[in-house]
Design an enzyme around this catalytic site. Structure first.
Site, mmCIF file in Angstrom:
data_model
loop_
_atom_site.group_PDB
_atom_site.id
_atom_site.type_symbol
_atom_site.label_atom_id
_atom_site.label_comp_id
_atom_site.label_asym_id
_atom_site.label_seq_id
_atom_site.Cartn_x
_atom_site.Cartn_y
_atom_site.Cartn_z
ATOM 1 N N LYS A 170 -28.715 -25.432 69.066
ATOM 2 C CA LYS A 170 -28.169 -25.459 67.714
ATOM 3 C C LYS A 170 -28.467 -24.137 67.005
ATOM 4 C CE LYS A 170 -29.018 -30.427 66.929
ATOM 5 N NZ LYS A 170 -27.646 -30.889 66.668
ATOM 6 N N ARG B 226 -25.582 -39.881 72.805
ATOM 7 C CA ARG B 226 -24.722 -40.840 73.504
ATOM 8 C C ARG B 226 -25.188 -41.079 74.935
ATOM 9 N NH1 ARG B 226 -19.624 -37.143 72.311
ATOM 10 N NH2 ARG B 226 -20.991 -36.803 70.519
#
Length: 468
Positions: free
Chosen positions: A243, A317
């Protein structure tokens, strides 16, 4: 702050402050004073009149939200004074909104402040002419729910140095001990032996061992069986798909889904719900290092499905995939499966910071979830699955890809990814809560402070209370 229910006429209850929630200034005995200082009957407007011991707060509507905002505004002002007691008359107001607005609005997270404020012994007295069994039950339930929300906020707000997978497991064990729940914790050996390679890979580069946590509440003669699954990324650097620096700030909040499950589980036995409830948490830290999983890896989940990794920052996920498989393998005859996750920034773009995105295959169930969420004082809306977005997560080299081949509809494609790990018999029993927006907001809103809000806790407890 203590909140008490008092059976007495408002005028006969002794208190240093009186709180009035005003939706029509014309009916106020202090109309002239309020008009002279420019007070308006609007949410978050406030007038403290210390010389006569009164707080006036505006209210634009009679619904839960406006009443909760009004009382939280008054309580925050009350806390800045040296007064020890304040009273308010219940009248026709929503008791649930009063209690929860007060207890949620007064919340502060001060764990890391070097100078601690001395806690004041302050009390809010809610006056009612007669305490009926229904009023008493509503009052006690609202206190339990508020405590669960604030517990969730505490966990989310705790820094990654102080809350990593082992600590989250210890927190779960304490909740289990305090509430007569069962608790099992599994480490990476279990993940490897049971083919949970998606979850195992995400935490591979961290110095902290990943933990699979299973809390169980099993009352006698349970009417239904509910499974709650939470994403517990105690910190998310993005992995090798690192990130940007600014986006790493607040990533302690990536455990909000797991924290919500812990908060809910802390309340279910106190609410004496006649439902068997399981809380499954994947507690993982996504870091970089020589052993980090990589874009281009193909992972095999617990149900045997293969996943092409194209972005290691789409890690939540992967954790949920294996946790959902674990839940369905280990728990029989499930009636509902809810998962909670700060899953996608796309959901925040789509519905804003304050709204939960609800997804799944059962239109009726999704509507029920949204209805109960709104009834509980949270915001939610449904996001629809469709066959064309489903095609965007197909992989050329594996069964499925962890990110879509389009930049659009990212919240939905993440939900569709998870759908691949729901067994056919459970498709209509499953709902996905994307809480990325409201779970952690860096400014106060309504009765929510800067930081964690406890998103999903009130919504789910409200739903659980309605199950027949």
């Amino acid at each position: 702050m203590k909140v008490s229910l008092i059976e007495n006429d408002f005028k006969n209850v002794e208190s240093e402050l009186e709180i009035f929630i005003v939706d029509d200034i014309e009916n106020s005995s202090d109309k002239d004073i309020l008009e002279s200082i420019g007070f308006e009957e609007k949410d978050e407007s406030l007038a403290l009149l210390p010389e006569i011991g009164r707080i006036y707060v505006g209210c634009e509507d009679e619904n839960y939200e406006s009443i909760a905002i009004a009382i939280s505004t008054a309580i925050r002002k009350f806390k800045t004074t040296k007064f020890e007691t304040a009273k308010i008359e219940l009248k026709d107001m929503n008791l649930k909104a009063l209690v929860e607005g007060a207890l949620l609005g007064e919340y502060e997270f001060t764990q890391y402040k070097s100078e601690k404020k001395k806690s004041k012994k302050q009390e809010l007295l809610i006056c009612v002419p007669k305490i009926t069994p229904e009023i008493k039950k509503s009052f006690e339930e609202s206190k339990i729910i508020s405590k669960a929300v604030n517990k969730t906020r505490d966990i989310v707000n705790t820094t990654p140095a102080d809350c990593y997978p082992k600590i989250m497991a210890q927190t779960a064990k304490k909740i289990a001990k305090d509430n007569n729940l069962e608790c099992e914790v599994f480490g990476e050996k279990y993940l490897a032996e049971n083919g949970m390679n998606a979850m195992l890979s995400v935490g591979r580069a961290s110095v902290h061992e990943s933990k699979l946590i299973h809390l169980s509440y099993k009352p006698e003669n349970a009417k239904k069986k509910v499974v709650l699954v939470g994403k517990g990324l105690t910190y998310d650097s993005g992995g090798l798909s690192l990130k940007p620096a600014d986006y790493m700030v607040t990533m302690k909040s990536d455990k909000s889904g797991a924290s919500a499950v812990l908060g809910i589980m802390s309340a279910v036995s106190k609410l004496n719900l006649p439902i068997e409830i399981h809380g499954i948490i994947g507690a993982v830290e996504n870091m970089i290092g020589g052993d980090a999983y990589k874009p281009d890896d193909v992972l095999v989940a617990r149900n045997g499905k293969t996943i092409e990794v194209r972005n290691t920052d789409a890690e939540g996920r992967l954790v949920l995939a294996d946790c959902l498989c674990y839940a369905q393998d280990e728990i029989e005859d499930i009636d509902y499966i809810f998962d909670f996750a700060t899953l996608t920034g796309a959901c925040v773009v789509g519905v804003g910071e304050y709204t939960i995105g609800i997804m799944g295959n059962n239109t009726v169930l999704k509507r029920e979830v949204v209805s109960n969420t709104l009834e509980a004082g949270e915001y939610a809306t449904t996001l629809p699955f469709n066959r064309f977005l489903r095609k965007t997560i197909k992989s050329e080299i594996a069964d499925i890809c962890n990110v879509a081949n389009t930049r659009y509809g990212g919240a939905i494609t993440a939900g569709l990814f998870l759908d691949n790990f729901i067994n056919e018999e459970n498709k209509d029993k499953w709902v996905h809560f994307d809480i990325a927006g409201p779970a952690y907001v860096e400014k106060a809103w309504g009765y929510n402070p800067h930081g964690a809000s406890g998103a999903g806790v009130r919504a789910t407890l409200q739903f659980l209370k309605t199950i027949e």
